[in-house]
Design a protein around this motif. Sequence first.
Motif, PDB file in Angstrom:
ATOM      1  N   ILE A  56      -8.014   3.206  -5.762  1.00 42.94           N
ATOM      2  CA  ILE A  56      -9.035   2.609  -6.627  1.00 42.94           C
ATOM      3  C   ILE A  56      -8.947   3.310  -7.969  1.00 42.94           C
ATOM      4  N   GLU A  57      -8.752   2.528  -9.025  1.00 46.40           N
ATOM      5  CA  GLU A  57      -8.639   3.132 -10.371  1.00 46.40           C
ATOM      6  C   GLU A  57      -9.927   3.827 -10.762  1.00 46.40           C
ATOM      7  N   GLY A  58     -11.054   3.179 -10.556  1.00 45.50           N
ATOM      8  CA  GLY A  58     -12.351   3.753 -10.921  1.00 45.50           C
ATOM      9  C   GLY A  58     -12.695   3.476 -12.374  1.00 45.50           C
ATOM     10  N   ASN A  59     -13.972   3.512 -12.674  1.00 42.28           N
ATOM     11  CA  ASN A  59     -14.451   3.272 -14.033  1.00 42.28           C
ATOM     12  C   ASN A  59     -14.608   4.599 -14.775  1.00 42.28           C
ATOM     13  N   PRO A  60     -14.438   4.584 -16.092  1.00 45.76           N
ATOM     14  CA  PRO A  60     -14.674   5.812 -16.868  1.00 45.76           C
ATOM     15  C   PRO A  60     -16.159   6.197 -16.816  1.00 45.76           C
ATOM     16  N   ASP A  61     -16.451   7.447 -17.149  1.00 45.44           N
ATOM     17  CA  ASP A  61     -17.821   7.954 -17.067  1.00 45.44           C
ATOM     18  C   ASP A  61     -18.772   7.247 -18.020  1.00 45.44           C
ATOM     19  N   ASP A  62     -18.240   6.724 -19.140  1.00 47.40           N
ATOM     20  CA  ASP A  62     -19.125   6.133 -20.148  1.00 47.40           C
ATOM     21  C   ASP A  62     -19.253   4.612 -20.024  1.00 47.40           C
ATOM     22  N   VAL A  63     -18.927   4.074 -18.841  1.00 48.38           N
ATOM     23  CA  VAL A  63     -19.045   2.632 -18.637  1.00 48.38           C
ATOM     24  C   VAL A  63     -20.515   2.217 -18.716  1.00 48.38           C
ATOM     25  N   ILE A  64     -20.755   1.020 -19.270  1.00 47.65           N
ATOM     26  CA  ILE A  64     -22.122   0.518 -19.419  1.00 47.65           C
ATOM     27  C   ILE A  64     -22.383  -0.524 -18.333  1.00 47.65           C
ATOM     28  N   ASP A  65     -23.420  -0.303 -17.535  1.00 50.80           N
ATOM     29  CA  ASP A  65     -23.799  -1.259 -16.493  1.00 50.80           C
ATOM     30  C   ASP A  65     -24.722  -2.311 -17.076  1.00 50.80           C
ATOM     31  N   THR A  66     -24.663  -3.520 -16.500  1.00 52.65           N
ATOM     32  CA  THR A  66     -25.566  -4.589 -16.905  1.00 52.65           C
ATOM     33  C   THR A  66     -26.976  -4.200 -16.481  1.00 52.65           C
TER      34      THR A  66
ATOM     35  N   ILE B 162     -16.998  -1.129   2.212  1.00 48.16           N
ATOM     36  CA  ILE B 162     -16.046  -1.744   3.130  1.00 48.16           C
ATOM     37  C   ILE B 162     -15.702  -0.717   4.205  1.00 48.16           C
ATOM     38  N   THR B 163     -15.851  -1.127   5.449  1.00 48.98           N
ATOM     39  CA  THR B 163     -15.464  -0.257   6.553  1.00 48.98           C
ATOM     40  C   THR B 163     -14.276  -0.900   7.256  1.00 48.98           C
ATOM     41  N   ILE B 164     -13.205  -0.152   7.353  1.00 49.95           N
ATOM     42  CA  ILE B 164     -12.003  -0.630   8.036  1.00 49.95           C
ATOM     43  C   ILE B 164     -11.949   0.078   9.386  1.00 49.95           C
ATOM     44  N   GLU B 165     -11.982  -0.709  10.435  1.00 51.24           N
ATOM     45  CA  GLU B 165     -11.941  -0.147  11.783  1.00 51.24           C
ATOM     46  C   GLU B 165     -10.563  -0.397  12.381  1.00 51.24           C
ATOM     47  N   TYR B 166      -9.964   0.662  12.877  1.00 54.37           N
ATOM     48  CA  TYR B 166      -8.638   0.593  13.484  1.00 54.37           C
ATOM     49  C   TYR B 166      -8.771   0.718  15.001  1.00 54.37           C
ATOM     50  N   LYS B 167      -7.812   0.143  15.715  1.00 58.26           N
ATOM     51  CA  LYS B 167      -7.816   0.286  17.168  1.00 58.26           C
ATOM     52  C   LYS B 167      -7.507   1.713  17.581  1.00 58.26           C
ATOM     53  N   LYS B 168      -6.521   2.334  16.907  1.00 54.48           N
ATOM     54  CA  LYS B 168      -6.032   3.636  17.365  1.00 54.48           C
ATOM     55  C   LYS B 168      -6.358   4.778  16.417  1.00 54.48           C
ATOM     56  N   ASN B 169      -6.833   4.495  15.227  1.00 54.50           N
ATOM     57  CA  ASN B 169      -7.150   5.546  14.252  1.00 54.50           C
ATOM     58  C   ASN B 169      -8.644   5.525  13.948  1.00 54.50           C
TER      59      ASN B 169
ATOM     60  N   TYR C 181     -18.625  -3.228  -7.656  1.00 53.13           N
ATOM     61  CA  TYR C 181     -17.904  -4.474  -7.403  1.00 53.13           C
ATOM     62  C   TYR C 181     -17.421  -5.051  -8.727  1.00 53.13           C
ATOM     63  N   ASP C 182     -16.344  -4.469  -9.249  1.00 54.33           N
ATOM     64  CA  ASP C 182     -15.725  -4.930 -10.493  1.00 54.33           C
ATOM     65  C   ASP C 182     -14.250  -4.550 -10.439  1.00 54.33           C
ATOM     66  N   LYS C 183     -13.503  -4.978 -11.444  1.00 59.81           N
ATOM     67  CA  LYS C 183     -12.050  -4.813 -11.432  1.00 59.81           C
ATOM     68  C   LYS C 183     -11.612  -3.369 -11.205  1.00 59.81           C
ATOM     69  N   ASN C 184     -12.204  -2.424 -11.913  1.00 63.95           N
ATOM     70  CA  ASN C 184     -11.778  -1.039 -11.780  1.00 63.95           C
ATOM     71  C   ASN C 184     -12.435  -0.316 -10.612  1.00 63.95           C
ATOM     72  N   GLY C 185     -13.539  -0.874 -10.095  1.00 60.35           N
ATOM     73  CA  GLY C 185     -14.233  -0.227  -8.989  1.00 60.35           C
ATOM     74  C   GLY C 185     -13.734  -0.655  -7.626  1.00 60.35           C
ATOM     75  N   LEU C 186     -13.016  -1.784  -7.570  1.00 62.01           N
ATOM     76  CA  LEU C 186     -12.463  -2.274  -6.314  1.00 62.01           C
ATOM     77  C   LEU C 186     -11.046  -1.737  -6.108  1.00 62.01           C
ATOM     78  N   PRO C 187     -10.581  -1.703  -4.868  1.00 65.76           N
ATOM     79  CA  PRO C 187      -9.199  -1.279  -4.623  1.00 65.76           C
ATOM     80  C   PRO C 187      -8.215  -2.196  -5.356  1.00 65.76           C
TER      81      PRO C 187
END
Length: 189
Positions: free
Chosen positions: A31-41, A50-57, A66-72
């Motif tokens: 995830i790139e992440g947003n810079p510290d000075d990002v302005i929220d609406t 998001i939780t990813i559940e694995y069978k063996k791990n 939920y934005d371009k830089n905040g999502l994987p």
Amino acid sequence: MTISVSRKYEIEGGIESLLENFDAEELFSHIEGNPDDVIDTPNETKDYTITIEYKKNPSRTIAGSYDKNGLPEDFADFAETVFDFIRFYGLGEILDPSVYGKVKRCKSEYLFCSVTFDEGYKSYYYLTDDDSIEIGDFVLVPAGKDNHEAVVEVVNIEYFSEENVPLPIEKTKRIIRKCTDEDFDPPVA
């Protein structure tokens, strides 16, 4: 105000086929992440978990905005794959006016299909008893004074009681059948 939307699909073998193009270990790992000075609406936050559940791990949970830089980075590919998968199994059917707006035909009503010839602008009524015919289907009909067979597209479907039919029943031609692939690709001699 909090809105929570949930939908559960259970399709045998579906998850395996859905995820076969993704590396389970690498999925959502960067995830790139947003810079510290990002302005929220103001008065609006869109966050995800998001939780990813694995069978063996052990399961893995990621969260962020939920934005371009905040999502994987691979979220767009994943979302498109999931959207195509769900749409195949009827996404939005509950909100589709062609589904909830459809009236069931009474036994005493006649089924009239409006059809067009060769992308024409004028439509013609034909009768049928085939309730499986839908708007957009191609059907075979008798056409012209010689009743030659023609392939036409169904553009509307209406139900009429005997006293409200748009044309006299005895003078209205009937749809022969739905078209098959052979109707579009005649055999080569």
